[in-house]
Design an enzyme around this catalytic site. Sequence first.
Site, mmCIF file in Angstrom:
data_model
loop_
_atom_site.group_PDB
_atom_site.id
_atom_site.type_symbol
_atom_site.label_atom_id
_atom_site.label_comp_id
_atom_site.label_asym_id
_atom_site.label_seq_id
_atom_site.Cartn_x
_atom_site.Cartn_y
_atom_site.Cartn_z
ATOM 1 N N SER A 197 -0.265 42.149 19.353
ATOM 2 C CA SER A 197 -0.475 41.215 20.453
ATOM 3 C C SER A 197 -1.811 40.529 20.279
ATOM 4 O O SER A 197 -2.651 40.938 19.474
ATOM 5 C CB SER A 197 -0.460 41.948 21.796
ATOM 6 O OG SER A 197 -1.607 42.759 21.946
ATOM 7 N N LYS A 198 -2.030 39.469 21.056
ATOM 8 C CA LYS A 198 -3.269 38.710 20.957
ATOM 9 C C LYS A 198 -4.474 39.509 21.430
ATOM 10 O O LYS A 198 -5.605 39.107 21.212
ATOM 11 C CB LYS A 198 -3.144 37.418 21.766
ATOM 12 C CG LYS A 198 -2.208 36.411 21.113
ATOM 13 C CD LYS A 198 -2.291 35.058 21.764
ATOM 14 C CE LYS A 198 -1.432 34.038 21.004
ATOM 15 N NZ LYS A 198 -1.506 32.698 21.582
ATOM 16 N N ARG A 199 -4.219 40.619 22.080
ATOM 17 C CA ARG A 199 -5.334 41.445 22.533
ATOM 18 C C ARG A 199 -6.034 42.137 21.369
ATOM 19 O O ARG A 199 -7.196 42.486 21.457
ATOM 20 C CB ARG A 199 -4.845 42.495 23.541
ATOM 21 C CG ARG A 199 -4.447 41.931 24.888
ATOM 22 C CD ARG A 199 -4.186 43.050 25.875
ATOM 23 N NE ARG A 199 -3.081 43.907 25.458
ATOM 24 C CZ ARG A 199 -1.807 43.659 25.723
ATOM 25 N NH1 ARG A 199 -1.481 42.575 26.386
ATOM 26 N NH2 ARG A 199 -0.856 44.487 25.327
ATOM 27 N N ASN A 200 -5.289 42.359 20.276
ATOM 28 C CA ASN A 200 -5.919 43.109 19.182
ATOM 29 C C ASN A 200 -5.904 42.380 17.845
ATOM 30 O O ASN A 200 -6.280 42.933 16.837
ATOM 31 C CB ASN A 200 -5.235 44.478 19.012
ATOM 32 C CG ASN A 200 -3.735 44.367 18.814
ATOM 33 O OD1 ASN A 200 -3.242 43.337 18.375
ATOM 34 N ND2 ASN A 200 -3.004 45.417 19.147
#
Length: 492
Positions: free
Chosen positions: A263-266
């Site tokens: 995901s864009k979080r990581n």
Amino acid sequence: MSEVRVRFAPSPTGYVHIGGLRTALYNYLFARHEKGKFILRIEDTDRTRYVEGALENLIEVLQWAGLDYDEGVFLDENRNIYEKGQYGPYIQSDRVKEGIYDKHIKKLIDEDKAYYCFCTADRLNNLREQQKADGKMPKYDGLCRGISKEEAQKRVDAGEPHVVRLKLPANKDIQFNDAIKGHLSINTNDMDDQVLIKTDGFPTYHFAVVIDDHDMKITHVVRGDEWVSSTPKHVYLYEALGWEAPTYVHLPTVLGKDKKKLSKRNADVSVEDFKQKGYLRDALINYIALVGWSPETNQEILSHDELVKQFSFERVSRSGGVFDEDKLDWVNSHYIKELSDSELAAELKPYLVESGYISEDKSIEELEEIAATFKTSLNKFSEIVKQTDFIFADYQNGVFYDEVKENINSEDAKKVLTTLKVIVENEGMNEELAKSVMKRIQKETGIKGKSLFFPVRSALSGSEHGPEMVHIFMILGKEGILNRLNYVLENY
């Protein structure tokens, strides 16, 4: 067997990410392997999540990736959208305007397989909270099932807000075979009377996807693992409408190195991110194909034609595939080495221009030496900026030589650098001299090994390590070499 028809049906809610590209790729490879059709459909009925420019990005990414679809939505030279194919239109909101879903919802209501529901959002929220508090699975309690068709129609005609729900039969096992996960079954007692038509009159995803797949004659629904829980709803809708369901293929999740969903979080996960970093199209496609699938040959480098020839769902893993950027770097470096010097120079030029190292009018021919020099050390094109820093750096800034002072201020070093200076002043620099000059200096000075090479490399590049000296000589040329030698000899 009828012609294989698959579809990639994303929502324009953001830029295409790696997981989405892999879903599109597997659809494409299966269609081409089976000599079938690959279709693009845009599912945009949830207007609250629509992102401006996402549709254009989606189409451009598929075109860049070489996933040429046979039917769907295209961009012309002015980036205007048009449709192609015999089963269109391919934008879901356009199909809503044409009333395509209306006749099917009417059929379900008339046959008592769907019903109008007038429950307010407040009632539904309170119901869910109470069910959670009681330790029950939150789901609709069927309150509006008991309203007669006549009364329901009157309330609809009077303009009362409503949705349309699917009327599930009680205690019925809904079963289907997934091409990857095998036989799956769920009982309707564990399911919800899902909403088919929202209060705004738009179909929900679960309703529209079934109608669209049927109308477009889709034979295999190839999509992400997250849709497995929704599939029984779709299977029952096919049954309720009297249609044969397609074959379902649910792909394993793309995971990050932490084994969690990418995901864009990581990570940077949009395809645009990888394009900007300088990954080649063929390398990215090659690597993504292997994130969850493996060929019988266990090859890691596969061409477009080899991917098409070997692809099958039998070799798709049931467990998630880890997206490892280090492994992608390795694959990409292989493809970079396959480029000619002029091809690589053309790819590197935009990065050098953007960094301010060169001007736009620099020719590709002038950059071929740089391409040849760094070809074997690049994992992606963006790395060229850091690796060529010593070429374009201000070597007189007081920092350039800090790490190599010891290499350039000894008596032997000065002797080596002075000898090189005289040779270059008298003869210039060409490929023949670049290949022979170090041996000449060794012969004239009697100095060899590190005492010979370290002073020259350090004076010209500010480092003990880097490309072969032949390339450094050729890139810097006579003027560049003499400027650095003069500075070192005068200041160290």
